[in-house]
Design a protein around this motif. Sequence first.
Motif, short mmCIF file in Angstrom:
data_model
loop_
_atom_site.label_atom_id
_atom_site.label_comp_id
_atom_site.label_asym_id
_atom_site.label_seq_id
_atom_site.Cartn_x
_atom_site.Cartn_y
_atom_site.Cartn_z
N THR A 26 -0.36 -0.78 4.19
CA THR A 26 0.54 -1.37 5.18
C THR A 26 1.72 -0.44 5.34
N ILE A 28 4.95 -0.66 5.15
CA ILE A 28 6.07 -0.75 4.22
C ILE A 28 5.73 -0.18 2.85
N PHE A 43 7.51 0.15 -2.65
CA PHE A 43 6.83 -1.07 -2.24
C PHE A 43 5.35 -0.95 -2.57
N TYR A 64 8.21 -9.53 -2.71
CA TYR A 64 8.65 -9.55 -1.31
C TYR A 64 7.57 -10.19 -0.44
N LYS A 65 8.03 -10.61 0.74
CA LYS A 65 7.09 -11.10 1.75
C LYS A 65 7.62 -10.72 3.12
N GLU A 66 6.71 -10.54 4.05
CA GLU A 66 7.11 -10.14 5.40
C GLU A 66 7.65 -11.34 6.18
N HIS A 71 11.43 -7.03 9.18
CA HIS A 71 12.25 -7.66 8.15
C HIS A 71 11.37 -8.17 7.01
N TYR A 72 11.83 -7.94 5.79
CA TYR A 72 11.10 -8.35 4.61
C TYR A 72 12.06 -9.06 3.66
N SER A 73 11.63 -10.18 3.14
CA SER A 73 12.45 -10.96 2.21
C SER A 73 12.09 -10.58 0.78
#
Length: 235
Positions: A26, A28, A43, A64-66, A71-73
């Motif tokens: 991916t 990121i 990542f 993390y999650k998209e 933007h990623y949290s």
Amino acid sequence: MLIKSLLSLVFFVLVFFESGCSKNTTPIEGFWVSTKGDIVVEFTSSEVKFSYFNEKKHQATLHYKEVDPSHYSLYGDGAFSSEIATVDWATKTLKLSNIAKRTFVKAPSITAKDILGQWYSKDKEGDVETITISTQKMDSYDFETITINHKDKTIQREMDKDVLFVIKNGFIFTDLGLAAEKFNKEDTYVYVYCLTGYSEKALQFTEVDGGSTWLQYKLDKPEDLGIPKDYVLVK
């Protein structure tokens, strides 16, 4: 060491460089390095790992999650419980909301074979011009410094030969110096710097202690250096 000159991020993004991310599943995923050279963020498929060069290799790991494609949290325990990573995919830069007030660029992924050959940089102060030439080999490089005094019309040359180096993760360079055979510990180093930009014609490096940045250009022909032929060579 190498001559250091500060360069704008805009120049870096628009003119020279491409990052090596084709192996990532991916966009990121992979390594991101701060433009100050002091922090690396990795990542993976589900985690984010922070490595701080200037704090005894301190590391922290989050999940993390998209949120959306830009933007990623990031979430974890304690001080790392609330963080948003914002990515500008046009420039391949990343910023974090709380943890580190830094701009990160997607780190290149190269091997020593990719940078074989000669690379040079120039700097001038008043009448004195300094040219450095790095001749990159598979596990070492020769480093020549040429000092040109245009007022006195003289040239001075100095050479360090066979400076050993290693590359970690495709972008972290460690110079082991001229006596590297004496070092047998993985974390022993003389000088550490990151490759923060790469193309076939130019390399951008940032040192991990201080954040100074410099460029080297591919040397195709000796005449590209512009060394006057009528100046006197002095020792």
